[in-house]
Design an enzyme around this catalytic site. Structure first.
Site, PDB file in Angstrom:
ATOM      1  CE  LYS A  22      -1.636   1.547   4.131  1.00 43.85           C
ATOM      2  NZ  LYS A  22      -1.432   2.954   4.478  1.00 43.85           N
ATOM      3  CG  ASN A  23       2.298   2.719   3.487  1.00 42.33           C
ATOM      4  OD1 ASN A  23       1.148   3.047   3.204  1.00 42.33           O
ATOM      5  ND2 ASN A  23       2.679   2.459   4.719  1.00 42.33           N
ATOM      6  CB  CYS A 117      -5.290   9.892  11.780  1.00 42.07           C
ATOM      7  SG  CYS A 117      -3.595   9.467  12.019  1.00 42.07           S
ATOM      8  NE  ARG A 122       0.201  10.028  10.335  1.00 41.24           N
ATOM      9  CZ  ARG A 122      -0.204   9.037   9.556  1.00 41.24           C
ATOM     10  NH1 ARG A 122      -1.377   8.506   9.743  1.00 41.24           N
ATOM     11  NH2 ARG A 122       0.548   8.613   8.572  1.00 41.24           N
ATOM     12  CG  ASP A 305       3.361   1.362   9.627  1.00 41.94           C
ATOM     13  OD1 ASP A 305       3.566   1.599   8.431  1.00 41.94           O
ATOM     14  OD2 ASP A 305       3.067   2.236  10.464  1.00 41.94           O
ATOM     15  NE  ARG A 397      -7.137   4.463   5.869  1.00 42.83           N
ATOM     16  CZ  ARG A 397      -6.885   5.719   6.188  1.00 42.83           C
ATOM     17  NH1 ARG A 397      -7.384   6.236   7.295  1.00 42.83           N
ATOM     18  NH2 ARG A 397      -6.113   6.455   5.425  1.00 42.83           N
TER      19      ARG A 397
HETATM   20  C1  EPZ Z   1       4.246   6.902   6.453  1.00 43.41           C
HETATM   21  O1  EPZ Z   1       3.442   7.911   7.021  1.00 43.41           O
HETATM   22  C2  EPZ Z   1       3.336   5.705   6.319  1.00 43.41           C
HETATM   23  N1  EPZ Z   1       2.227   6.035   5.421  1.00 43.41           N
HETATM   24  C3  EPZ Z   1       2.810   5.300   7.692  1.00 43.41           C
HETATM   25  O2  EPZ Z   1       2.049   4.112   7.526  1.00 43.41           O
HETATM   26  C4  EPZ Z   1       4.005   4.982   8.595  1.00 43.41           C
HETATM   27  O3  EPZ Z   1       3.530   4.692   9.885  1.00 43.41           O
HETATM   28  C5  EPZ Z   1       4.943   6.202   8.657  1.00 43.41           C
HETATM   29  O4  EPZ Z   1       5.337   6.582   7.309  1.00 43.41           O
HETATM   30  C6  EPZ Z   1       6.205   5.915   9.451  1.00 43.41           C
HETATM   31  O5  EPZ Z   1       6.854   4.819   8.902  1.00 43.41           O
HETATM   32  C7  EPZ Z   1       2.453   6.076   4.084  1.00 43.41           C
HETATM   33  O6  EPZ Z   1       3.560   5.834   3.623  1.00 43.41           O
HETATM   34  C8  EPZ Z   1       1.271   6.407   3.221  1.00 43.41           C
HETATM   35  P1  EPZ Z   1       6.156  10.297   8.562  1.00 43.41           P
HETATM   36  P2  EPZ Z   1       3.967   9.437   7.053  1.00 43.41           P
HETATM   37  O7  EPZ Z   1       6.025  11.565   7.799  1.00 43.41           O
HETATM   38  O8  EPZ Z   1       4.857   9.691   5.920  1.00 43.41           O
HETATM   39  C9  EPZ Z   1       6.412  13.587  11.948  1.00 43.41           C
HETATM   40  C10 EPZ Z   1       0.211   2.721   7.795  1.00 43.41           C
HETATM   41  O9  EPZ Z   1      -0.181   2.146   8.811  1.00 43.41           O
HETATM   42  N2  EPZ Z   1       6.316  14.566  10.856  1.00 43.41           N
HETATM   43  O10 EPZ Z   1       7.308   9.391   8.278  1.00 43.41           O
HETATM   44  O11 EPZ Z   1       2.771  10.288   7.259  1.00 43.41           O
HETATM   45  C11 EPZ Z   1       5.137  12.771  12.099  1.00 43.41           C
HETATM   46  O12 EPZ Z   1       4.204  13.475  12.913  1.00 43.41           O
HETATM   47  C12 EPZ Z   1       0.650   4.162   7.860  1.00 43.41           C
HETATM   48  O13 EPZ Z   1       0.311   2.173   6.658  1.00 43.41           O
HETATM   49  C13 EPZ Z   1       6.371  15.919  11.166  1.00 43.41           C
HETATM   50  O14 EPZ Z   1       6.495  16.301  12.323  1.00 43.41           O
HETATM   51  O15 EPZ Z   1       4.830   9.438   8.377  1.00 43.41           O
HETATM   52  C14 EPZ Z   1       5.628  11.501  12.747  1.00 43.41           C
HETATM   53  O16 EPZ Z   1       5.736  11.695  14.128  1.00 43.41           O
HETATM   54  C15 EPZ Z   1       0.368   4.761   9.223  1.00 43.41           C
HETATM   55  N3  EPZ Z   1       6.271  16.827  10.149  1.00 43.41           N
HETATM   56  C16 EPZ Z   1       7.030  11.325  12.150  1.00 43.41           C
HETATM   57  O17 EPZ Z   1       7.399  12.610  11.621  1.00 43.41           O
HETATM   58  C17 EPZ Z   1       6.148  16.444   8.836  1.00 43.41           C
HETATM   59  O18 EPZ Z   1       6.084  17.328   7.954  1.00 43.41           O
HETATM   60  C18 EPZ Z   1       7.096  10.307  11.023  1.00 43.41           C
HETATM   61  O19 EPZ Z   1       6.062  10.646  10.119  1.00 43.41           O
HETATM   62  C19 EPZ Z   1       6.093  15.068   8.553  1.00 43.41           C
HETATM   63  C20 EPZ Z   1       6.180  14.143   9.572  1.00 43.41           C
END
Ligand code: EPZ
Length: 417
Positions: A22-23, A117, A122, A305, A397
């Site tokens: 998915k990702n 969420c 996020r 995850d 999802r």
């Molecule tokens: C991706 O989400 C995945 N989703 C998530 O999978 C996964 O949990 C996550 O990466 C971490 O591996 C997809 O790829 C579609 P991040 P993403 O930006 O990119 C903070 C699932 O279950 N952050 O790596 O949204 C954020 O709050 C989903 O399949 C900022 O502060 O995660 C978090 O604490 C859930 N500012 C950390 O970084 C930003 O601009 C990591 O988030 C961006 C992120």
């Protein structure tokens, strides 16, 4: 709303085939907005987030020429609408992945700010900071992010926090920017590496993917994308844990063992029997299951995850395990539900301390987010008696036909309206 009913207490036996990641496909679908022509993607997992992204691309002007048997042909020749509707984007944070492509290709974007969420606020502040540094003007108006760009410029950018979709967004935008972009402290997830490789096949000039620094030379255009999505490492990890928690024996087929190395090592530490082949993994649950500690970390560390699913397993391990969630601020929504099944878990901020119990008892359960739902399914499979899990749309999802795949492994599971 659908519910899933599980008669637990039976070991899973048999073979399960892993579907596309998915990702991995979500950013690739967003990247098609930077091309003009027929994009052909195979290995497409039929999950709700993919359907949402496809609908979003259609709203932006792309046309689905055909979509069957996990293969989609997406014509983006007329993908000229820069406005993503609220009702779609609000259901899926990953919609923010169209920001970079729209600004790079059309010079305009209007995307609803993704709602938070269950697992945390996020924010996408790093996405916005990077795009602004590239010359985009971005402002917030009535819950929408508006962006304009009169051509993006290459930048040097350091991610304060490792961000998977943040890395993907800026890498896509940089592919069509003028000049060189250097992204530092980037995500090294296989999904990011795959996106870079696919963009290069479409004519981009990206190197360093999989390391802490990615360097992109901007090009003027990209050819339509053609690719096959690789198997989902989180789905694979989920079924590995399903075998372990039910003391069964499952062959996980069509997976990439290297992508789940940290999960394999953790399970082996807990005395689970794991045999690795080139594209399959055999997992045998054994007794006693030992309590082990885990700390989530960006790839190649232990994946956030899989944290909820692994915690379900540790509720039945011998001894005490400590699980630290370092990526998201609120990814323990499954804890309360597991405790209602008799698990012994205490929370202290980002740390959960789990003392193993002899058995879990079935119960009516409520799913809250995608991976927490998977955790409850695993716990219900291990608990004797009937559990009913509501709000299963969360599961849909990110998991293809979960109840079908589990019933093929001997689980007594059914979906009821
Ligand atoms: C991706 O989400 C995945 N989703 C998530 O999978 C996964 O949990 C996550 O990466 C971490 O591996 C997809 O790829 C579609 P991040 P993403 O930006 O990119 C903070 C699932 O279950 N952050 O790596 O949204 C954020 O709050 C989903 O399949 C900022 O502060 O995660 C978090 O604490 C859930 N500012 C950390 O970084 C930003 O601009 C990591 O988030 C961006 C992120």
């Amino acid at each position: 709303m659908d519910k899933i009913v599980i008669e637990g207490g039976r070991p899973l036996e048999g073979t399960v085939k892993i579907s596309g990641a998915k990702n991995a496909i979500l950013p690739v679908l967003a990247a098609t907005l930077m091309t003009r022509g027929r994009n052909i993607i195979e290995g497409v997992p039929k999950v709700r987030d993919v359907a949402t992204m496809i609908q979003l691309l259609k709203d932006l002007g792309a046309e689905v020429e055909s979509y069957r048997n996990e293969k989609i042909v997406l014509d983006t020749s007329s993908a000229n609408n820069p406005e993503a509707p609220y009702d779609l984007v609000s259901t899926m944070r990953a919609s923010c992945l169209v920001l970079g492509p729209l600004l790079a290709k059309l010079g305009r974007a209007r995307v609803s700010l993704p709602g938070g969420c269950a697992i945390g606020a996020r924010p996408i502040d790093l996405h916005i900071k990077g795009l602004e540094a590239m010359g985009a003007k971005i402002w917030l108006e009535q819950g929408y992010i508006h962006g304009t760009a009169d051509g993006l410029k290459g930048i040097q950018f350091y991610f304060d926090t490792v961000s998977v979709t943040g890395t993907a967004n800026l890498m896509m935008a940089a592919s069509l920017a003028e000049g060189e972009t250097i992204l530092e402290n980037v995500a090294k997830e296989p999904e990011v590496v795959f996106l870079a490789d696919i963009l290069n096949q479409a004519g981009a000039k990206i190197e360093g993917q999989g390391t802490d620094m990615i360097i992109i030379q901007g090009v003027s255009s990209l050819k339509p994308i053609e690719c096959r999505i690789f198997p989902d490492r989180i789905e694979a990890g989920t079924y590995m844990i399903a075998a372990a928690i039910t003391q069964g024996e499952v062959l996980i087929e069509n997976c990439i063992p290297q992508h789940v190395e940290s999960i394999i090592l953790k399970l082996q530490e807990a005395q689970v029997d794991v045999e690795v082949e080139s594209s399959s993994i055999r997992v045998r649950g054994r007794s006693p299951l030992l309590a082990v500690n885990a700390r989530t970390h960006p790839y190649p560390g232990f994946p956030t995850d899989i944290q909820a699913q692994f915690m379900a397993l540790m509720t039945l391990a011998r001894g005490q395990s400590i699980i630290m969630e370092t990526v998201f601020e609120n990814r323990f929504m499954h804890v309360a539900e597991l405790k209602r099944m008799g698990a012994n878990i205490t929370l202290d901020g980002h740390t959960a301390v789990i003392s193993g119990v002899q058995s879990l008892s079935s119960a009516p359960l409520m799913a809250t987010d995608l991976r927490a739902s998977a955790s409850l399914v695993l716990a219900a499979l291990a608990a004797k008696g009937q559990s009913v899990i509501s709000r299963v749309y969360h599961i849909d999802r990110g998991y293809v036909n979960m109840e079908k795949k589990l019933s093929c492994l001997g689980a007594r599971i059914q979906r009821v309206k």
